[in-house]
Design an enzyme around this catalytic site. Structure first.
Site, PDB file in Angstrom:
ATOM      1  N   HIS A 274       7.286 -13.970   8.492  1.00  0.00           N
ATOM      2  CA  HIS A 274       7.330 -12.721   7.743  1.00  0.00           C
ATOM      3  C   HIS A 274       8.609 -12.719   6.921  1.00  0.00           C
ATOM      4  CE1 HIS A 274       7.403  -8.389   6.896  1.00  0.00           C
ATOM      5  NE2 HIS A 274       6.144  -8.357   7.232  1.00  0.00           N
TER       6      HIS A 274
ATOM      7  N   HIS B 261      -1.556  -8.801   2.154  1.00  0.00           N
ATOM      8  CA  HIS B 261      -1.330  -7.459   2.709  1.00  0.00           C
ATOM      9  C   HIS B 261      -2.518  -7.026   3.560  1.00  0.00           C
ATOM     10  CE1 HIS B 261       0.477  -3.654   3.285  1.00  0.00           C
ATOM     11  NE2 HIS B 261      -0.266  -2.972   2.416  1.00  0.00           N
TER      12      HIS B 261
ATOM     13  N   ARG C 157       5.528  -4.154  16.563  1.00  0.00           N
ATOM     14  CA  ARG C 157       4.139  -3.681  16.623  1.00  0.00           C
ATOM     15  C   ARG C 157       3.263  -4.706  17.340  1.00  0.00           C
ATOM     16  NH1 ARG C 157       3.245  -3.023  10.377  1.00  0.00           N
ATOM     17  NH2 ARG C 157       4.221  -5.077  10.591  1.00  0.00           N
TER      18      ARG C 157
ATOM     19  N   ASP D 102      -0.380  -8.717  12.528  1.00  0.00           N
ATOM     20  CA  ASP D 102      -1.678  -9.237  12.089  1.00  0.00           C
ATOM     21  C   ASP D 102      -2.231 -10.294  13.038  1.00  0.00           C
ATOM     22  OD1 ASP D 102      -1.515  -7.638   9.826  1.00  0.00           O
ATOM     23  OD2 ASP D 102      -0.489  -9.190   8.663  1.00  0.00           O
TER      24      ASP D 102
ATOM     25  N   SER E  35       0.823  -1.211   0.000  1.00  0.00           N
ATOM     26  CA  SER E  35       0.000   0.000   0.000  1.00  0.00           C
ATOM     27  C   SER E  35       0.857   1.262   0.000  1.00  0.00           C
ATOM     28  CB  SER E  35      -0.947   0.003   1.203  1.00  0.00           C
ATOM     29  OG  SER E  35      -0.232  -0.120   2.412  1.00  0.00           O
TER      30      SER E  35
END
Length: 219
Positions: free
Chosen positions: A94, A47, A103, A149, A17
């Site tokens: 990842h 994503h 995060r 996520d 993005s």
């Protein structure tokens, strides 16, 4: 929400993005249209849809195993069986992160402080312990650590956002802060239009051959 917006505002410009905004913006397109292109990048499961896919998976685990009180050994068997069947575990592993996503850690500590007894968070805690260990043992993923996520859906759900299809919209609100700030810098620095390098058939054949040779060596 402030915490979420801040930690999702940017991704070094490299996420789909964020990069799409800069790519389209490099043609001097209107920033609104450039940002719209970035949001279209959120339509893919690798994503923007990863947030909702991860939370759907957590809910399915809860249904399959009877809630968050599941024994660790039972959860290990469940995860192992899913991997052996060729399924992926959303929110773990990842391409870039070689440790637990900071995060994820930020939101994990937030959950621990504010709603430690939330049943989905209780399940997330157990998955954090189980999934990386099982993945490492099976050699399925080089970096099996949880990313953001794997937990953000739990936070959204706890505060009343139950429609998973809306999760990417919230991501878009956050991403606008970082990607459009980068676009301002691109214009201020007069960066040129982006033109990816091209390759010919010789390069493609050599690349495919090298990948095939590597797989044969590994076998």
């Amino acid at each position: 929400m402030r915490k979420y917006l801040v930690i999702h505002s940017d991704h070094e410009g490299g996420a789909v993005s964020a990069h799409a905004v800069r790519l389209v913006g490099s043609a001097l397109a209107d920033p609104y249209l450039a940002f719209a292109a970035g949001m279209n990048g959120c339509a893919g499961p690798l994503h923007g849809l990863a947030i909702q896919d991860s939370f759907k998976w957590i809910k399915q685990v809860s249904v399959d195993l009877g809630g968050s009180d599941v024994e660790i050994s039972v959860l290990e068997d469940y995860v192992r069986s899913k991997l052996q069947a060729g399924h992926i575990i959303p929110g773990f592993g990842h391409a870039l992160l070689k440790q637990t996503d900071p995060r994820y850690t930020c939101l994990y500590e937030f959950c621990e402080k504010n709603f430690p007894d939330d049943p989905y968070f209780q399940l997330v805690k157990k998955l954090k312990e189980v999934v990386p260990a099982v993945m490492r043992h099976q050699g399925k993923v080089r970096n099996p650590w949880p990313n953001v996520d794997a937990i953000i859906g739990v936070v959204f759900n706890h505060f009343g956002l139950h429609d998973e299809s809306f999760f990417p919209v919230v991501l878009g609100v956050a991403r606008s802060i970082g990607s459009l700030s980068q676009l301002v810098w691109d214009r201020a620095l007069c960066l040129p239009i982006e033109r990816p390098s091209t390759v010919n058939m010789d390069w493609i054949e050599a690349f495919c051959k090298s990948r095939t040779d590597n797989k044969q060596e590994q076998a």
